[in-house]
Each structure stands twice: as structure tokens, then as C-alpha cells.
Design an enzyme around this catalytic site. Structure first.
Site, PDB file in Angstrom:
ATOM      1  N   GLY A  25       0.827  -1.207   0.000  1.00  0.00           N
ATOM      2  CA  GLY A  25       0.000   0.000   0.000  1.00  0.00           C
ATOM      3  C   GLY A  25       0.859   1.254   0.000  1.00  0.00           C
ATOM      4  N   ASP A  26       1.766   1.400   0.974  1.00  0.00           N
ATOM      5  CA  ASP A  26       2.631   2.585   1.022  1.00  0.00           C
ATOM      6  C   ASP A  26       4.085   2.149   1.221  1.00  0.00           C
ATOM      7  OD1 ASP A  26       2.304   1.633   3.560  1.00  0.00           O
ATOM      8  OD2 ASP A  26       2.130   3.587   4.524  1.00  0.00           O
ATOM      9  N   GLU A  27       4.431   1.000   0.643  1.00  0.00           N
ATOM     10  CA  GLU A  27       5.788   0.459   0.765  1.00  0.00           C
ATOM     11  C   GLU A  27       6.456   0.424  -0.603  1.00  0.00           C
ATOM     12  OE1 GLU A  27       6.825  -3.293   2.861  1.00  0.00           O
ATOM     13  OE2 GLU A  27       4.712  -3.168   3.437  1.00  0.00           O
TER      14      GLU A  27
END
Lengths: 353, 195
Positions: free
Chosen positions: A249-251
Site C-alpha cells: 500500500g505505502d511500501e
């Protein structure tokens, strides 16, 4: 009888055989409504053998435009479109038209299959020879079958295209939102580098800080804007040979090729964090996020590490950076090769700050 | 050429000779995909390249291969719907021959963009006919010959067919009808329900 007698030079005599050829589904009835002659196809459909002498009202039910069961009522419908059924097949609507014969000598009723023609042909066991060449029922049947066949082809095509699209999606190598590579592409690139013994690589595992807050307070569109911005930062800050991927997701994972020293990675990590911390415009406001980074370099390992080891160590370094506070980087340093006790892996975290 | 035509070529090769032969033909022809789609259009050059590769892979003269394709179109069990559509054209083989001129219109009823050959039928006597066919690709003569031979069989008729050459792109075929009721033929039930 009222009215003019038919003009004799306009009257023709037709044999019963001629009627059979022109109208294979006709009924010729006398003034009492008894069948004088029935066309061969209608005879076949009625399945009662020779119909001669039978009352047409026992054979047929006239339903439209109104129900009638006597000859004068029927003759009053001359020239109109009739809806009728065979009493033995009441669920197969037929069409008809009739004309009165001169001087009250009876009537001729011609019949055709209605829109239920396909069922009617099957139920009555009709063949090509049962239809007049002028009757388009056979062409309708042809069209009906052709449509069925081409519809099946279209459905197959749609199904195959859908399957192909799903397969292509599964084999895709890029993340549609950021345009960066995806996990599959990154894993493949790392594996290729590790297979090349002359290639030293660096790996950065980047995780956004405060991203959840942006998503929760400003909505998913704001979150998407942040991710797109991070994507463009990564593209700008990296060299042509490097590869960045969105792997969660936000990696993000960043692969640096020809990375012969960890020293060079640390300024890059600091620069990435600083750039990501710059406010990101969204609609009328600004989104503020930061990033934590864990980094590893293959040169630090005494033995060539496997991909799982590298990824796990980068993840551990990221965890150490997060633990140390937001907006930091941390390097994983494997123990040096050597005799004696194993010292355990060390970590170097963002100095100062 | 319409995908149906290309798909027919692929279907003929795979059902008659197996998927390996099709794969070899595809490779030799440089086809940039695995399968033709019946509902899409393709450049004529691809169709011709596949056909030439098929002749080469199978060591068959073009006319023999085209004739086999024509026969296959009528006799392959997977193509029963096509055979049925053909049988709608006439109650007997002679009716069928006479209806060949309607083939283009009949095909367009089924698929408006399908380009079928233009056919003209000359009747010399009750048992002798010449068929003249023109199509956008060469080879319709032998395809029709294979197809008509199979249709004669389907109707139970006995006929001699012979290619009569090509004049100005029109391929000619002579039909000599020996017996219209030679065998019982295959059944055709007009009102097959649930088709």
C-alpha cells in the site's frame, strides 16, 4: 345477396392441386364450414389423416380479432389478419387470412406459422418441402440458427478476451497507480542481479510515515496523490539503471545497481526522505508525509546473500528506523566474516537528526 | 480476411493434423499470436502466409489442401451448425446447386461483414452444370469442389466434379450429376429444437 356479381372475365378456376402448390397450408370449406380440401402441410400438421368433411371449427379455434364459431361470422372477417390455433396444438399460435368464395359457395382460409415458427416446425415435423418457395419461414429458421451460432462465437470471444486480460494483469510488471515496477518485476530484477557474480547491489526498503493519517483525514484520492508524487520523486532521484517498485500500500523497494559501497546509499536515503517530507499539494490543501528507510548493500556480506536474506535484512533495518522515530533511515550491517564467536548483526541508524 | 475464414484454416489444420502441425505452420508463417479469432478481421497476407506454410509443412499441393478444407467444412462433426445452415439452401442436391448463387446473401444474413464468393451457375442440361466463382483470395474453385463433393454425399447424390481452370480470376468447376438418389444421405431435421 346484395351487390354486384363478380365479373366473369376476372374469375379463374383453380384445381385443388394448384391450390396445394400455391398454398400448402390452406383450408377450403363449404357454406356449412366443412372441409372440402386441406393443403398437404396443414393436413400434416393436423395429424388427423384426411380432413375432408370435418368442421373447420372442430379443427381450428379462431381467436383474433374475435372468437367465431360459425361460417357467417368467419366470412365477416374476410381480408383481416386472423389469429388462430389448431385445437390439437393450442399453444402454437398461427396466422391466417380468408376470402369468401363467390355466390356463397364457402371460403378459403390460408394459414402460416406465427412467430413460434421454430417450435412449430419441430413439433409438426415439417421439412423444406412442406413450405412454398415463396414462404420465408425457412429463411427465418436459417437466420435463427445462424444467429445462435454467431452469438455463441461472440460469447466465446468475450470470454477469451476476459481471460486474456486477467492473465495479462497477473503477468503485469508495473504498478498502475505510480507507474513504478511492481513486486514481481522487483523480485525478478533482484534475482537477475544476484545471479551475476560481478554485480553488487544496494536495496532500500521505504515505508511512508503518516500515510494512514492522510488517507483517513483527506480520503483515498489524497492518498493516491501522495503515492503518485512519491512515484515521481523516486523516478527523478534515481539513476537510469536503478529500479523502484511499489510493493505494498505505502511500501516501496529501490534497487541500486553497481553499488560498491554502502556509503553512497546513505545520502540518497536522506535525500529521498527530505524530498518526500516536502508538502504535497492536493486540491486546496497540502498533504504532509514522511518516510522511513531500511537499507542493505550486498558488498557488506561476507558471502553472497540470497534474495530472501537481503529482503529480510532490509525489512529489519526499516523496522529499526521506524523504532528510532519517523523520517529516519537505518542500514543493516551483517557481521564480518571471521573466526570466533558470532557477534550478531549490527545496525547503523541515521546519525544526529 | 474475415476471422471466420482464418479460423477455419486453423481449425482444419488442428483437427486434421493436430496442434503440433498448427504450431509449426504458425511459426513458419510468422503469425504474431497463437490463435485466430472468428470475430475479428486479419490482413489477407496473414491468411496467405499461413496457407503457404501449411502446404510446405504438410508437403501437399495447394489445390489438394484447399479441396480437403472444403470437405472438412461440411463433414467435421464440430461444424454441424454450418452443415445445417448449408442444408437450409435446398431440399435436394439440385436445389442446393441452384441456390449457390444466393450464397453471398445467405452468408450476409448470418454475418453482415462476411465476404463470401460470388457464384454463378450455368445449367447445360438436367445433369450438367458449370459453376463460376470469384472471391477475394485465389483458391475458391478447389474449396468449392471439396465442399460440393461432401454436400452431394450429404444429400445422397452421386456427382462427378472437375476443376475447369480459371478465366479472368473466375474459377470454374464442372458438375456432372449421375444419380440424385444414390444413397440415403445424412439426415436433416429442419426443426431441431434447442439449437
Amino acid at each position: 345477396m346484395i351487390g354486384l356479381p363478380p365479373s366473369l372475365d376476372r374469375v379463374i378456376g383453380l384445381s385443388g392441386g394448384a391450390l396445394d402448390v400455391l398454398m400448402p397450408m390452406h383450408l377450403w370449406a363449404d357454406p356449412e364450414g366443412r372441409v372440402v380440401q386441406a393443403g398437404p402441410t396443414l393436413t400434416k400438421m393436423a395429424r388427423r389423416g384426411d380432413l375432408t368433411g370435418l368442421s373447420i371449427f372442430r379443427l381450428l379455434e379462431i381467436r383474433r380479432p374475435l372468437r367465431v364459431d360459425h361460417v357467417p361470422g368467419l366470412i365477416a372477417l374476410a381480408g383481416q389478419r386472423l389469429g388462430l390455433v389448431l385445437r390439437d396444438a393450442p399453444d402454437l399460435p398461427l396466422r391466417g387470412a380468408l376470402t369468401a368464395l363467390p355466390a356463397g359457395t364457402g371460403l378459403i382460409l390460408d394459414i402460416s406459422l406465427g412467430l413460434s415458427f421454430a417450435r412449430a416446425v419441430s413439433e409438426f415435423g415439417l421439412t423444406l418441402n412442406d413450405f412454398s418457395p415463396c414462404d420465408q419461414t425457412v429463411e427465418l429458421l436459417y437466420l435463427h440458427e445462424a444467429n445462435t451460432a454467431t452469438m455463441a462465437l461472440s460469447r466465446h470471444l468475450s470470454h477469451r478476451l476476459e481471460t486474456a486480460r486477467a492473465a495479462a494483469e497477473a503477468q503485469a510488471l508495473s504498478d498502475p497507480l505510480t507507474g513504478l515496477a511492481n513486486r514481481r518485476a522487483m523480485d525478478a530484477a533482484i534475482a537477475r542481479c544476484l545471479d551475476d557474480p560481478t554485480q553488487e547491489i544496494g536495496l532500500l526498503h521505504l515505508d511512508l510515515d503518516l500515510f494512514k493519517q492522510v488517507n483517513d483525514s483527506l480520503g483515498h484520492a489524497a492518498g493516491d496523490a501522495v503515492l503518485e508524487r512519491v512515484g515521481s520523486i523516486l523516478r527523478q532521484q534515481l539513476r537510469h539503471d536503478d529500479l523502484a517498485a511499489r510493493v505494498g500500500g505505502d511500501e516501496f523497494l529501490i534497487l541500486l545497481r553497481d553499488c560498491t559501497a554502502r556509503d553512497g546509499m546513505e545520502p540518497l536515503a536522506a535525500r529521498l526522505i527530505a524530498t518526500i517530507e516536502e508538502p504535497i499539494p492536493f486540491q486546496d490543501g497540502m498533504c504532509r508525509v514522511s518516510a522511513s528507510i531500511g537499507l542493505v548493500a550486498s558488498v557488506d556480506y561476507p558471502h553472497r546473500p540470497g534474495i530472501d536474506r537481503l529482503l529480510a535484512d532490509a525489512d529489519a533495518a526499516l523496522y529499526a528506523a521506524k523504532r528510532a522515530g519517523r523520517g529516519r533511515w537505518s542500514a543493516h550491517i551483517p557481521p564480518p566474516r571471521g573466526p570466533g564467536r558470532r557477534a550478531g548483526d549490527a545496525a547503523r541508524v541515521t546519525p544526529g537528526d | 480476411m474475415h476471422g471466420m475464414v482464418n479460423r477455419a484454416l486453423q481449425g482444419f489444420l488442428t483437427t486434421t493434423y493436430g496442434p503440433d502441425v498448427w504450431a509449426e505452420v504458425r511459426g513458419q508463417a510468422g503469425l504474431p499470436f497463437a490463435d485466430f479469432e472468428a470475430m475479428l478481421d486479419y490482413p489477407d497476407a496473414l491468411t496467405l502466409a499461413c496457407f503457404e506454410a501449411a502446404c510446405h509443412v504438410l508437403h501437399k499441393p495447394p489445390n489438394a489442401l484447399l479441396e480437403d478444407i472444403g470437405t472438412w467444412l461440411v463433414t467435421d462433426p464440430h461444424l454441424e451448425p454450418l452443415r445445417r445452415l448449408m442444408r437450409f439452401s435446398g431440399a435436394g442436391f439440385v436445389d442446393f446447386l441452384h441456390s449457390l448463387e444466393e450464397l453471398g446473401d445467405r452468408g450476409r444474413l448470418a454475418m453482415p461483414d462476411l465476404d463470401l464468393p460470388q457464384i454463378a451457375l450455368d445449367r447445360h442440361d438436367a445433369a450438367t452444370f458449370t459453376i463460376r466463382a470469384r472471391w477475394s483470395l485465389p483458391g475458391i474453385g478447389p474449396i468449392l469442389m471439396g465442399c460440393l463433393r461432401a454436400m452431394a454425399d450429404d444429400y445422397g447424390a452421386l456427382a462427378l466434379l472437375r476443376l475447369e481452370g480459371i478465366e479472368d480470376g473466375v474459377e470454374c468447376l464442372r458438375v456432372q450429376l449421375l444419380d440424385t438418389a444414390f444413397s440415403t444421405g445424412r439426415s436433416f431435421d429442419l426443426g431441431r429444437v434447442g439449437a
